[in-house]
Each structure stands twice: as structure tokens, then as C-alpha cells.
Design an enzyme around this catalytic site. Structure first.
Site, PDB file in Angstrom:
ATOM      1  N   GLU A  47       0.855  -1.191   0.000  1.00 37.79           N
ATOM      2  CA  GLU A  47       0.000   0.000   0.000  1.00 37.79           C
ATOM      3  C   GLU A  47       0.887   1.236   0.000  1.00 37.79           C
ATOM      4  O   GLU A  47       1.712   1.411   0.898  1.00 37.79           O
ATOM      5  CB  GLU A  47      -0.899   0.029   1.236  1.00 37.79           C
ATOM      6  CG  GLU A  47      -1.772   1.291   1.302  1.00 37.79           C
ATOM      7  CD  GLU A  47      -2.521   1.433   2.622  1.00 37.79           C
ATOM      8  OE1 GLU A  47      -3.698   1.802   2.589  1.00 37.79           O
ATOM      9  OE2 GLU A  47      -1.904   1.162   3.684  1.00 37.79           O
ATOM     10  N   TRP A  48       0.702   2.086  -1.008  1.00 38.04           N
ATOM     11  CA  TRP A  48       1.401   3.375  -0.991  1.00 38.04           C
ATOM     12  C   TRP A  48       0.526   4.401  -0.296  1.00 38.04           C
ATOM     13  O   TRP A  48      -0.496   4.811  -0.831  1.00 38.04           O
ATOM     14  CB  TRP A  48       1.733   3.844  -2.404  1.00 38.04           C
ATOM     15  CG  TRP A  48       2.510   5.149  -2.400  1.00 38.04           C
ATOM     16  CD1 TRP A  48       3.112   5.746  -1.326  1.00 38.04           C
ATOM     17  CD2 TRP A  48       2.757   6.011  -3.521  1.00 38.04           C
ATOM     18  NE1 TRP A  48       3.720   6.930  -1.700  1.00 38.04           N
ATOM     19  CE2 TRP A  48       3.515   7.113  -3.031  1.00 38.04           C
ATOM     20  CE3 TRP A  48       2.406   5.969  -4.860  1.00 38.04           C
ATOM     21  CZ2 TRP A  48       3.923   8.156  -3.862  1.00 38.04           C
ATOM     22  CZ3 TRP A  48       2.814   7.003  -5.685  1.00 38.04           C
ATOM     23  CH2 TRP A  48       3.569   8.079  -5.192  1.00 38.04           C
ATOM     24  N   ARG A  49       0.944   4.801   0.910  1.00 40.67           N
ATOM     25  CA  ARG A  49       0.268   5.861   1.647  1.00 40.67           C
ATOM     26  C   ARG A  49       0.787   7.195   1.115  1.00 40.67           C
ATOM     27  O   ARG A  49       1.740   7.766   1.638  1.00 40.67           O
ATOM     28  CB  ARG A  49       0.526   5.696   3.134  1.00 40.67           C
ATOM     29  CG  ARG A  49      -0.396   4.676   3.813  1.00 40.67           C
ATOM     30  CD  ARG A  49      -1.815   5.233   3.987  1.00 40.67           C
ATOM     31  NE  ARG A  49      -1.741   6.478   4.737  1.00 40.67           N
ATOM     32  CZ  ARG A  49      -1.685   6.538   6.080  1.00 40.67           C
ATOM     33  NH1 ARG A  49      -1.727   5.439   6.797  1.00 40.67           N
ATOM     34  NH2 ARG A  49      -1.621   7.709   6.695  1.00 40.67           N
ATOM     35  N   ARG A  82      -4.786   8.890   2.957  1.00 40.31           N
ATOM     36  CA  ARG A  82      -5.535   8.878   4.206  1.00 40.31           C
ATOM     37  C   ARG A  82      -5.673  10.324   4.680  1.00 40.31           C
ATOM     38  O   ARG A  82      -4.697  11.067   4.753  1.00 40.31           O
ATOM     39  CB  ARG A  82      -4.795   8.026   5.253  1.00 40.31           C
ATOM     40  CG  ARG A  82      -5.545   7.844   6.555  1.00 40.31           C
ATOM     41  CD  ARG A  82      -6.790   6.978   6.384  1.00 40.31           C
ATOM     42  NE  ARG A  82      -6.490   5.639   5.891  1.00 40.31           N
ATOM     43  CZ  ARG A  82      -7.062   5.108   4.828  1.00 40.31           C
ATOM     44  NH1 ARG A  82      -7.957   5.796   4.122  1.00 40.31           N
ATOM     45  NH2 ARG A  82      -6.771   3.892   4.440  1.00 40.31           N
ATOM     46  N   GLU A  86      -8.968  10.774   9.526  1.00 38.73           N
ATOM     47  CA  GLU A  86      -8.922   9.325   9.711  1.00 38.73           C
ATOM     48  C   GLU A  86      -7.496   8.826   9.909  1.00 38.73           C
ATOM     49  O   GLU A  86      -7.173   7.699   9.573  1.00 38.73           O
ATOM     50  CB  GLU A  86      -9.616   8.621   8.547  1.00 38.73           C
ATOM     51  CG  GLU A  86     -11.097   8.961   8.470  1.00 38.73           C
ATOM     52  CD  GLU A  86     -11.927   7.988   7.653  1.00 38.73           C
ATOM     53  OE1 GLU A  86     -11.486   6.840   7.447  1.00 38.73           O
ATOM     54  OE2 GLU A  86     -13.040   8.378   7.249  1.00 38.73           O
ATOM     55  N   HIS A 142     -12.132   4.684   9.285  1.00 37.54           N
ATOM     56  CA  HIS A 142     -11.209   4.535  10.407  1.00 37.54           C
ATOM     57  C   HIS A 142     -11.674   5.389  11.574  1.00 37.54           C
ATOM     58  O   HIS A 142     -12.023   6.546  11.390  1.00 37.54           O
ATOM     59  CB  HIS A 142      -9.795   4.971  10.002  1.00 37.54           C
ATOM     60  CG  HIS A 142      -9.255   4.210   8.838  1.00 37.54           C
ATOM     61  ND1 HIS A 142      -9.678   4.426   7.547  1.00 37.54           N
ATOM     62  CD2 HIS A 142      -8.315   3.234   8.777  1.00 37.54           C
ATOM     63  CE1 HIS A 142      -9.030   3.608   6.735  1.00 37.54           C
ATOM     64  NE2 HIS A 142      -8.202   2.885   7.450  1.00 37.54           N
ATOM     65  N   LYS A 169     -13.655  -1.914   4.190  1.00 42.89           N
ATOM     66  CA  LYS A 169     -12.616  -1.991   5.221  1.00 42.89           C
ATOM     67  C   LYS A 169     -12.954  -1.089   6.396  1.00 42.89           C
ATOM     68  O   LYS A 169     -13.278   0.091   6.208  1.00 42.89           O
ATOM     69  CB  LYS A 169     -11.266  -1.570   4.634  1.00 42.89           C
ATOM     70  CG  LYS A 169     -10.133  -1.543   5.680  1.00 42.89           C
ATOM     71  CD  LYS A 169      -8.926  -0.774   5.180  1.00 42.89           C
ATOM     72  CE  LYS A 169      -7.926  -0.549   6.312  1.00 42.89           C
ATOM     73  NZ  LYS A 169      -6.884   0.422   5.964  1.00 42.89           N
ATOM     74  N   ARG A 211      -5.200  -8.618  13.903  1.00 43.97           N
ATOM     75  CA  ARG A 211      -4.391  -8.650  12.690  1.00 43.97           C
ATOM     76  C   ARG A 211      -3.895 -10.053  12.399  1.00 43.97           C
ATOM     77  O   ARG A 211      -3.549 -10.382  11.267  1.00 43.97           O
ATOM     78  CB  ARG A 211      -3.222  -7.672  12.816  1.00 43.97           C
ATOM     79  CG  ARG A 211      -3.685  -6.227  13.010  1.00 43.97           C
ATOM     80  CD  ARG A 211      -2.510  -5.266  13.082  1.00 43.97           C
ATOM     81  NE  ARG A 211      -2.949  -3.887  13.341  1.00 43.97           N
ATOM     82  CZ  ARG A 211      -3.386  -3.042  12.421  1.00 43.97           C
ATOM     83  NH1 ARG A 211      -3.460  -3.440  11.153  1.00 43.97           N
ATOM     84  NH2 ARG A 211      -3.747  -1.814  12.736  1.00 43.97           N
ATOM     85  N   SER A 230       2.120   1.991   9.338  1.00 46.60           N
ATOM     86  CA  SER A 230       1.232   3.077   8.926  1.00 46.60           C
ATOM     87  C   SER A 230       0.085   3.269   9.902  1.00 46.60           C
ATOM     88  O   SER A 230      -0.689   4.220   9.769  1.00 46.60           O
ATOM     89  CB  SER A 230       0.681   2.816   7.523  1.00 46.60           C
ATOM     90  OG  SER A 230      -0.094   1.634   7.503  1.00 46.60           O
ATOM     91  N   GLN A 234       0.347  -2.601  14.089  1.00 43.76           N
ATOM     92  CA  GLN A 234       0.814  -3.473  13.021  1.00 43.76           C
ATOM     93  C   GLN A 234       2.017  -4.284  13.494  1.00 43.76           C
ATOM     94  O   GLN A 234       2.858  -3.804  14.243  1.00 43.76           O
ATOM     95  CB  GLN A 234       1.165  -2.659  11.777  1.00 43.76           C
ATOM     96  CG  GLN A 234      -0.061  -2.056  11.098  1.00 43.76           C
ATOM     97  CD  GLN A 234       0.297  -1.149   9.936  1.00 43.76           C
ATOM     98  OE1 GLN A 234       1.456  -0.895   9.666  1.00 43.76           O
ATOM     99  NE2 GLN A 234      -0.717  -0.638   9.263  1.00 43.76           N
TER     100      GLN A 234
END
Length: 251
Positions: A47-49, A82, A86, A142, A169, A211, A230, A234
Site C-alpha cells: 500500500e502506498w500511503r 488517508r 482518519e 477509520h 474496510k 491482525r 502506517s 501493526q
């Protein structure tokens, strides 16, 4: 569990969720370094934030870098801005400019999926632009302050479906162990009643268990640390993979 499909193929095989590594570098060299490191870890996707990226205002440069990152990682790319509300970074773009950025990324076919927040005022045109170019949409919500009640979480999953999501999600912040159970129950019920894949995760130390075991409750996606996290809670990908292997062998 309904798998997440990219070009008609599931990201992950079997009953365990797809594992995603976030890329959060501020510069192109840092991001490419992250992507190459991620490739060595062999996640199902990255995932590219893009809200971390200092060059976010140049849509053409962002699209070009997205293609480079996808090539360097060797796996599908999830493109995500993002918002601050959130948990994202402050950026020098307003919402119409963010929507235009997504349009360029989708037009140029440089992302395999895009994440759009359900609360975005431009969610409908952003989903439409992605669909027009055949890019699946993850519609997300989120809450970094709390875990909403079960019915509210279920309503959020249904909202994602109603808005045209390919994946719904939710990520929430638990304040107790009971909150984690609420998130897992919502994920399970949504996975059993909606005809799209869903992803549900509780954040922070209390939520870390979600997770690992979320796939057992129908979550098709989980996030792991490659070089940098991120979101809170995590787990490093090697540790997450070891835990998922235990679940796989037990099941």
C-alpha cells in the site's frame, strides 16, 4: 472468507488473509527503498500511503512513481490517501484535487486497487472514476478514538457495499478486550451477509490479535510492518507470517 480479486485473481490463496505492507516514505528514493525491501518479504500486496509523500501535489509525478513502486515491489499496489480526520498526514491538496489525483492514477492504470474513504465528500465520483478504468475500490472507514457499537460497524460495512465498493474496510481503536470482540463479530457477520470481501481490524496493542486472527472471522486483508508502520498495532511481517502459519497448520 471472500478473497480480494485483482484482474480476476485472488490476492491470497486459501483461508488466510492477504498480507499488505505499507510504504510511507516521504521521498521517491525512500519509497523505492521501501518497495525493494518489501519485495524481499514477499507480501501479497503493498500500500502506498501517498499522504506521506512530499511530492503529492504533482499528479503526473505521483502516477509515474506509483508505476515504479509497483515494479520494484513486484506485487499489486494499493493506492491510498488517508485524510487527517482518519489518521493521515496533512497535505497541500483539497478534496477536489485529491479526487483529480485518483483520476490520473486510475486513468494511467498504475495502481491495482485504490482506497477511498467513505466519509469523503467526493466518494461517489472517485468510485466512479476507478470503476470506469477497471480499478477495484477499497472503501474504508477509520476511527482512532473508539470502537463503535456492533450495529454501527455493520452499517458501515453495508455502506461500503451500497457505495459500490469492491472491498469494505473498517479499522477501529479498542478501549477494552470486549471492543476487539465487537470488531471481530462485525467482520464475521459482514463477511457472511455481504457479497463483497471485507477487512476488519482493531488498532493498537489491544487490537494486534485481530491482525493475526482476523481471517478466521472473515477478514480478507491484514497489514504488516515492512520497514515502518502506517497504523498502531501493526506487526512485523515475519512475525505475522509465523503466527498465520500456526493458524494454517492448526486448521
Amino acid at each position: 472468507m471472500k478473497p480480494i480479486l485483482v484482474r480476476g485473481q485472488p490476492l491470497a490463496q486459501g483461508a488466510l488473509p492477504a498480507v499488505c505492507i505499507p510504504l510511507v516514505g516521504k521521498t521517491a528514493p525512500a519509497l523505492l527503498s521501501e518497495a525493494r525491501a518489501a519485495a524481499a518479504k514477499q507480501p501479497h500486496l503493498v500500500e502506498w500511503r501517498v499522504d506521506f509523500f512530499e511530492g503529492i501535489a504533482d499528479a503526473s509525478a505521483v502516477a509515474g512513481l506509483a508505476q515504479e513502486l509497483r515494479t520494484a515491489a513486484g506485487v499489486p499496489l494499493l493506492f491510498t490517501r488517508r485524510s487527517r480526520r482518519e489518521g493521515g498526514e496533512a497535505i497541500a491538496l483539497d478534496e477536489p484535487q485529491v479526487a483529480d489525483l485518483y483520476r490520473v492514477v486510475c486513468e494511467r492504470q498504475v495502481a491495482d486497487l485504490v482506497d477511498v474513504e467513505m466519509e469523503s465528500p467526493l466518494v461517489a465520483p472517485m468510485v466512479a472514476a476507478a470503476g470506469q478504468h477497471g480499478v477495484p475500490t477499497v472503501l474504508s472507514f477509520h476511527d482512532f478514538q473508539r470502537t463503535p457499537p456492533l450495529q454501527e460497524l455493520l452499517a458501515r460495512f453495508r455502506q461500503a457495499k451500497d457505495l459500490g465498493a469492491d472491498v469494505g474496510k473498517l479499522a477501529v481503536m479498542p478501549r477494552s478486550k470486549a471492543d476487539v470482540l465487537v470488531l471481530l463479530q462485525a467482520t464475521l457477520q459482514a463477511s457472511e451477509t455481504l457479497d463483497i470481501p471485507v477487512a476488519g481490524m482493531a488498532m493498537g496493542p489491544l487490537g494486534a490479535v485481530s491482525r493475526v486472527c482476523g481471517g478466521v472471522f472473515g477478514s480478507a486483508l491484514t497489514f504488516a510492518v515492512g520497514q515502518a508502520a502506517s497504523a498502531p498495532g501493526q506487526i512485523p511481517i515475519d512475525e505475522l507470517r509465523a503466527a498465520l502459519a500456526v493458524l494454517r497448520s492448526a486448521g
